[in-house]
Motif scaffolding. Structure first.
Motif, PDB file in Angstrom:
ATOM      1  N   PHE A 161       0.791  -1.228   0.000  1.00  0.00           N
ATOM      2  CA  PHE A 161       0.000   0.000   0.000  1.00  0.00           C
ATOM      3  C   PHE A 161       0.831   1.290   0.000  1.00  0.00           C
ATOM      4  CE2 PHE A 161      -3.281  -2.973   1.445  1.00  0.00           C
ATOM      5  CZ  PHE A 161      -4.303  -2.628   0.582  1.00  0.00           C
ATOM      6  N   PRO A 162       1.918   1.387   0.785  1.00  0.00           N
ATOM      7  CA  PRO A 162       2.688   2.653   0.760  1.00  0.00           C
ATOM      8  C   PRO A 162       3.258   2.992  -0.615  1.00  0.00           C
ATOM      9  CG  PRO A 162       3.272   1.360   2.688  1.00  0.00           C
ATOM     10  CD  PRO A 162       2.433   0.481   1.824  1.00  0.00           C
ATOM     11  N   LEU A 163       3.542   1.951  -1.433  1.00  0.00           N
ATOM     12  CA  LEU A 163       4.089   2.213  -2.761  1.00  0.00           C
ATOM     13  C   LEU A 163       3.096   2.957  -3.650  1.00  0.00           C
ATOM     14  CD1 LEU A 163       5.769  -1.257  -3.415  1.00  0.00           C
ATOM     15  CD2 LEU A 163       6.942   0.901  -3.016  1.00  0.00           C
ATOM     16  N   LEU A 164       1.812   2.698  -3.461  1.00  0.00           N
ATOM     17  CA  LEU A 164       0.798   3.309  -4.321  1.00  0.00           C
ATOM     18  C   LEU A 164       0.743   4.816  -4.137  1.00  0.00           C
ATOM     19  CD1 LEU A 164      -2.096   0.700  -3.866  1.00  0.00           C
ATOM     20  CD2 LEU A 164      -0.271   0.724  -5.585  1.00  0.00           C
ATOM     21  N   THR A 165       0.780   5.269  -2.897  1.00  0.00           N
ATOM     22  CA  THR A 165       0.683   6.708  -2.643  1.00  0.00           C
ATOM     23  C   THR A 165       2.004   7.426  -2.887  1.00  0.00           C
ATOM     24  OG1 THR A 165       1.011   6.171  -0.306  1.00  0.00           O
ATOM     25  CG2 THR A 165      -1.249   6.578  -1.032  1.00  0.00           C
ATOM     26  N   TYR A 166       3.116   6.778  -2.536  1.00  0.00           N
ATOM     27  CA  TYR A 166       4.409   7.434  -2.737  1.00  0.00           C
ATOM     28  C   TYR A 166       4.685   7.653  -4.221  1.00  0.00           C
ATOM     29  CZ  TYR A 166       9.190   8.906  -1.969  1.00  0.00           C
ATOM     30  OH  TYR A 166      10.339   9.655  -1.936  1.00  0.00           O
ATOM     31  N   PHE A 167       4.144   6.811  -5.081  1.00  0.00           N
ATOM     32  CA  PHE A 167       4.302   6.965  -6.523  1.00  0.00           C
ATOM     33  C   PHE A 167       3.818   8.340  -6.982  1.00  0.00           C
ATOM     34  CE2 PHE A 167       2.267   6.570 -10.742  1.00  0.00           C
ATOM     35  CZ  PHE A 167       3.378   6.247 -11.509  1.00  0.00           C
ATOM     36  N   PHE A 168       2.739   8.824  -6.404  1.00  0.00           N
ATOM     37  CA  PHE A 168       2.167  10.112  -6.793  1.00  0.00           C
ATOM     38  C   PHE A 168       2.784  11.282  -6.028  1.00  0.00           C
ATOM     39  CE2 PHE A 168      -1.124   6.993  -7.755  1.00  0.00           C
ATOM     40  CZ  PHE A 168      -1.470   7.336  -9.054  1.00  0.00           C
ATOM     41  N   LEU A 169       3.165  11.058  -4.772  1.00  0.00           N
ATOM     42  CA  LEU A 169       3.517  12.167  -3.880  1.00  0.00           C
ATOM     43  C   LEU A 169       5.003  12.317  -3.607  1.00  0.00           C
ATOM     44  CD1 LEU A 169       0.687  11.543  -1.259  1.00  0.00           C
ATOM     45  CD2 LEU A 169       0.696  13.261  -3.066  1.00  0.00           C
ATOM     46  N   GLY A 170       5.806  11.288  -3.824  1.00  0.00           N
ATOM     47  CA  GLY A 170       7.220  11.341  -3.457  1.00  0.00           C
ATOM     48  C   GLY A 170       8.054  12.137  -4.436  1.00  0.00           C
TER      49      GLY A 170
ATOM     50  N   ASN B 285      10.022  18.933   2.978  1.00  0.00           N
ATOM     51  CA  ASN B 285       8.652  19.086   3.468  1.00  0.00           C
ATOM     52  C   ASN B 285       7.677  18.224   2.676  1.00  0.00           C
ATOM     53  OD1 ASN B 285       9.008  21.088   5.589  1.00  0.00           O
ATOM     54  ND2 ASN B 285       9.561  22.497   3.965  1.00  0.00           N
ATOM     55  N   GLN B 286       7.882  18.111   1.358  1.00  0.00           N
ATOM     56  CA  GLN B 286       7.008  17.256   0.553  1.00  0.00           C
ATOM     57  C   GLN B 286       7.179  15.788   0.924  1.00  0.00           C
ATOM     58  OE1 GLN B 286       4.540  17.905  -1.338  1.00  0.00           O
ATOM     59  NE2 GLN B 286       4.191  15.803  -2.035  1.00  0.00           N
ATOM     60  N   GLU B 287       8.385  15.396   1.312  1.00  0.00           N
ATOM     61  CA  GLU B 287       8.602  14.014   1.758  1.00  0.00           C
ATOM     62  C   GLU B 287       7.815  13.733   3.035  1.00  0.00           C
ATOM     63  OE1 GLU B 287      10.619  11.351   0.281  1.00  0.00           O
ATOM     64  OE2 GLU B 287      10.004  12.763  -1.269  1.00  0.00           O
ATOM     65  N   PHE B 288       7.742  14.718   3.925  1.00  0.00           N
ATOM     66  CA  PHE B 288       6.909  14.560   5.117  1.00  0.00           C
ATOM     67  C   PHE B 288       5.452  14.315   4.709  1.00  0.00           C
ATOM     68  CE2 PHE B 288       9.400  16.427   8.851  1.00  0.00           C
ATOM     69  CZ  PHE B 288       9.234  15.278   9.607  1.00  0.00           C
ATOM     70  N   ILE B 289       4.973  15.110   3.759  1.00  0.00           N
ATOM     71  CA  ILE B 289       3.584  14.954   3.313  1.00  0.00           C
ATOM     72  C   ILE B 289       3.390  13.604   2.632  1.00  0.00           C
ATOM     73  CG2 ILE B 289       1.863  15.867   1.702  1.00  0.00           C
ATOM     74  CD1 ILE B 289       2.981  18.656   2.266  1.00  0.00           C
ATOM     75  N   ALA B 290       4.357  13.213   1.792  1.00  0.00           N
ATOM     76  CA  ALA B 290       4.238  11.950   1.061  1.00  0.00           C
ATOM     77  C   ALA B 290       4.165  10.763   2.018  1.00  0.00           C
ATOM     78  CB  ALA B 290       5.423  11.798   0.104  1.00  0.00           C
ATOM     79  N   PHE B 291       5.057  10.709   2.992  1.00  0.00           N
ATOM     80  CA  PHE B 291       5.037   9.589   3.930  1.00  0.00           C
ATOM     81  C   PHE B 291       3.872   9.704   4.906  1.00  0.00           C
ATOM     82  CE2 PHE B 291       9.420   8.915   2.531  1.00  0.00           C
ATOM     83  CZ  PHE B 291       9.421   7.541   2.388  1.00  0.00           C
ATOM     84  N   GLY B 292       3.464  10.945   5.206  1.00  0.00           N
ATOM     85  CA  GLY B 292       2.300  11.103   6.073  1.00  0.00           C
ATOM     86  C   GLY B 292       1.053  10.520   5.441  1.00  0.00           C
ATOM     87  N   ILE B 293       0.788  10.885   4.192  1.00  0.00           N
ATOM     88  CA  ILE B 293      -0.398  10.346   3.508  1.00  0.00           C
ATOM     89  C   ILE B 293      -0.254   8.844   3.284  1.00  0.00           C
ATOM     90  CG2 ILE B 293      -1.668  10.413   1.325  1.00  0.00           C
ATOM     91  CD1 ILE B 293      -1.169  13.394   1.214  1.00  0.00           C
TER      92      ILE B 293
END
Length: 782
Positions: free
Chosen positions: A109-118, A369-377
């Motif tokens: 699951f974490p791979l799916l969101t990090y693909f868009f946000l990381g 800061n975007q990495e914080f958001i990416a891992f947070g989501i």
């Protein structure tokens, strides 16, 4: 370096006042709060698109994706990384103390969101052993086996205590997913508040010591699985020591089949990994030894039926498919908030550290800061699907990069491989021994254990950093990972405070023929200007290091200004007493001893605080004394071989109120003993701070501040030359004026901030007699 030539500069001597008169300052208008709010709330098409791209980095790199050049490499990298991620998901679930199937979810699951946000192109999101162990520590604390004991009766009617593993595992899954959800919320808040800088306080020595200690904790937690020895789940302070003691107490119950399988796995994995490292330039794709070992071990276990014949511990059950999303148990937030905070910071620090390594290697930028958001989501999303905290694993990311991965397309392909394992291949892994998974985890700890060899290098380079490493490592082993991290962070900050409290300082001298000034202790050729001492204090000056400044000042000038002043008062007091007794005669040309009388002025040096001495009545006189010559009284007055003191403020970045007040007192203390204080190389913000704190007055002016040390030295030399021409040297002790009003002298160790009326009169007198001291009670003016 003669080939570089020489340069000659001709300019005026600049004091701060002269420079500002000649060079007009720019007016910096700060925007009002209303203007800032309007700017932040205003929107345009361009600004909206920029905000969207910053929040969804995929919009930046996906349109530029080079299909023909990158797609094949991403596919190969994705397949290799997906196989490793599948195995690591199962292995790291052991650290979290949840059923192994949930490790596969955490690798997907974490791979799916990090693909868009990381913002990293090479980072592979998912579980990491250190973070997994920290999550497992919380899980075991909140859901220990003791809470799930049930009583059962056997055929003989005896009651037996068992553990309700179904309820226990279900509760642990809820705790792990809730903790993951909370970690995601904390990371999201950090990202929204733009405080990605928090990771800067996790220095490399601190992270190195912490991860090494975590590797040791992971090793101990997996050791009992390799041995198949059952122990209690200890948590908190000294838990690792208790676990080791119990393992050795029960080592006789070791399962030989599990031990052999574990040792063989560790040996084979470490040998092949060493081959991969040594021949990485010749091998196009690293050998996926973990995958190979897992397949072989699963086949052997199934064919030999190791569970029934040797009672080996196997995976047994891996659920197929996905569970529906579940809301977090909000009621648990209060119990895990402290641990969630430390896990959020550590997970982020590890991920960003790894991401920066590959970003530097491939020349692109990481947005903290975007990495914080990416891992947070990612963690909020994963927590809803019963996963545990995601960051990245060093080995998994290394595989993705070394096998040719170019973008996060490789991560999506690896997620597809994990998906296949969840949907179809999970059943095939059920005969796999748990000791093999634990051995794979241990083999992957080699890199973290090798960090121990960094300590000798750190000790040679910077002993403070070495101490941070050692302290954090030992504290994390003894206190546990959460308290150990906090202790290491506090210790690291303390070392910074100590280093600032005791900064470097030194007296400066001039390199002959230049405007350069270097430490007189470091260079043989530098020369101190005659009658001038220059002190460089390389640190911000604030309440914590004020004593260090005073100490360095005394060492540089060679005397204590307050003690010199008090000793001079004492000598003058004795001279007054001798004049009154007739032992010394005052004339217009000076004070001389009566030739026919024994000079009783040569008496033992009395204590400064002698109460009788302080009550001696004296007459107000204005006299000049050459304090560096032999006096007609025996008082040990320290010599003052200087007439000027320069503070080099080039290394001072800020002052606080205590520092300003102390500097003001230092200036006045030295002025009382005829030493003029100057300042040089100060930044503009230092001048502003001095103005705000009321440092300047009629006596302390801005023309005491110079742009460089050389400006100050040239100004002093010019002033002394002019003074020597204008002012002849008086007799050793000269009587200038005598008053009939008796007063008392008193010693002073502290100076009032404001001049009184009498001091003003003394000041006017000094304009006519610049070398004279005017004594009036406990006041001194020039």
């Amino acid at each position: 370096m003669p080939d570089l030539g020489r340069y000659v500069v001709s300019r005026p001597i600049y004091s701060e006042t002269a420079f500002q008169e000649e060079n007009e300052k720019r007016a910096h208008l700060q925007p009002t709060l209303r203007e800032r709010v309007q700017g932040a709330c205003s929107c345009s098409r361009k600004k909206a698109f920029q905000i969207t791209k910053s929040f969804l980095p995929i919009l930046e790199w996906l349109p530029k994706y080079r299909v023909k050049e990158w797609l094949v490499s991403d596919i190969i990298s994705g397949v290799s990384t997906g196989l490793v991620a599948t195995l690591q998901g199962l292995a790291f679930a052991l650290l979290v103390a949840v059923p192994l199937g949930y490790g596969l979810y955490s690798a997907f699951f974490p791979l799916l969101t990090y693909f868009f946000l990381g913002t990293s192109r090479h980072l592979s999101a998912g579980p990491f052993p250190v973070v997994s162990l920290m999550v497992g520590s919380v899980v075991l604390t909140m859901a220990p086996d003791d809470k799930f004991h049930i009583m059962s009766s056997n055929a003989t009617g005896l009651n037996k205590t068992l553990i309700d593993t179904v309820s226990r595992d279900a509760q642990r899954v809820v705790i792990a997913s809730t903790l993951t959800f909370l970690v995601g919320i904390i990371q999201l808040l950090f990202g929204a508040l733009q405080i990605g800088f928090i990771v800067r306080y996790l220095a490399d020595p601190l992270v190195g010591g912490f991860t090494t200690a975590a590797a040791f904790q992971v090793f101990v937690s997996q050791l009992k699985i390799v041995l198949n020895v059952s122990t209690k789940n200890y948590n908190g302070i000294l838990s690792i020591i208790y676990t080791l003691i119990e393992i050795f107490q029960r080592i006789g119950t070791t399962n030989i089949a599990d031990l052999i399988a574990g040792l063989l796995t560790i040996f084979i994995c470490m040998v092949v990994k060493e081959i991969n490292d040594r021949f990485k330039h010749k091998i196009p794709v690293p050998i996926p030894i973990e995958v190979i070992v897992t397949i072989v071990a699963t086949g052997i276990s199934y064919a030999a039926d190791l569970e029934k014949k040797y009672k080996a511990g196997i995976v047994k059950t891996i659920p197929r498919g996905f569970l529906p999303p579940e809301p977090p148990a909000v009621s648990m937030f209060s119990e895990m908030i402290a641990a969630a905070f430390s896990i959020a910071v550590v997970a982020y620090a590890i991920a960003v550290s790894v991401a920066k390594v590959y970003a530097t290697k491939h020349d692109y930028a990481i947005d903290g800061n975007q990495e914080f958001i990416a891992f947070g989501i990612s963690n909020v999303f994963a927590g809803a699907f019963s996963c545990f905290v995601a960051t990245t694993a060093l080995s998994r990311t290394a595989v993705q990069e070394s096998t040719g991965g170019k973008t996060q397309v490789a991560s999506i392909i690896s997620a597809g491989i994990v998906l296949i394992a969840i949907v179809a291949l999970g059943k095939l892994l059920e005969p796999l021994q748990k000791s093999v998974l634990a051995a794979v985890v241990i083999a992957n700890l080699k890199g973290m254990f090798m960090q121990v060899f960094d300590v000798p290098r750190l000790w040679r380079q910077n002993k403070a950093d070495a101490m941070i490493w050692i302290f954090t490592c030992v504290a994390s082993i003894i206190l546990g990972l959460d308290l150990g991290l906090l202790a290491g962070l506090v210790f690291g900050l303390l070392t910074v405070v100590v280093r600032v409290q005791f900064p470097s300082w030194g007296g400066l001298g001039n390199v002959p023929g230049t405007d350069l000034y270097k430490n007189v202790r470091d260079y043989k050729t530098v020369v101190e200007p005659e009658g001038v001492k220059i002190l460089r204090f390389s640190s911000p000056i604030f309440y914590a290091n004020i004593d260090g400044l005073k100490s360095s000042l005394k060492s540089t000038v060679g005397f204590d200004a307050i003690r010199v002043h008090n000793k001079r008062l004492k000598a003058l007091r004795m001279i007054q007493k001798l004049i009154k007794k007739g032992k010394l005669k005052a004339t217009k040309n000076g004070i001389i001893s009566d030739g026919g009388t024994t000079n009783e002025a040569f008496e033992s040096d009395e204590d400064l605080d002698d109460p009788e001495d302080l009550k001696i009545p004296t007459k107000e006189v204005e006299i000049q004394v050459d304090w560096n010559s032999e006096l007609p009284v025996k008082v040990n007055v320290p010599r003052v071989p200087i007439h000027s003191l320069i503070f080099d403020f080039g290394g001072v970045s800020f002052l606080d109120v205590v520092a300003v007040r102390t500097m003001r007192m230092i200036v006045k203390e030295f002025e009382r003993i005829d030493v003029t204080v100057y300042f040089a190389s100060q930044q503009d913000n230092i001048i502003r701070k001095l103005e705000q704190c009321g440092f300047f007055d009629d006596n302390i002016r801005k023309d005491m501040f110079f742009l460089t040390v050389h400006d100050a030295v040239l100004y002093i030399q010019h002033e002394m030359m002019h003074r020597d021409i204008q002012d002849p040297i008086f007799e050793k002790i000269s009587l200038m004026q005598e008053s009939k009003e008796p007063i008392d002298f008193s010693e002073t160790g502290k100076l009032d901030d404001e001049l009184d009326v009498q001091e003003e009169k003394c000041y006017h007198f000094h304009t006519s007699f610049p070398h004279c001291r005017v004594f009036n009670g406990d006041r001194i003016g020039q």
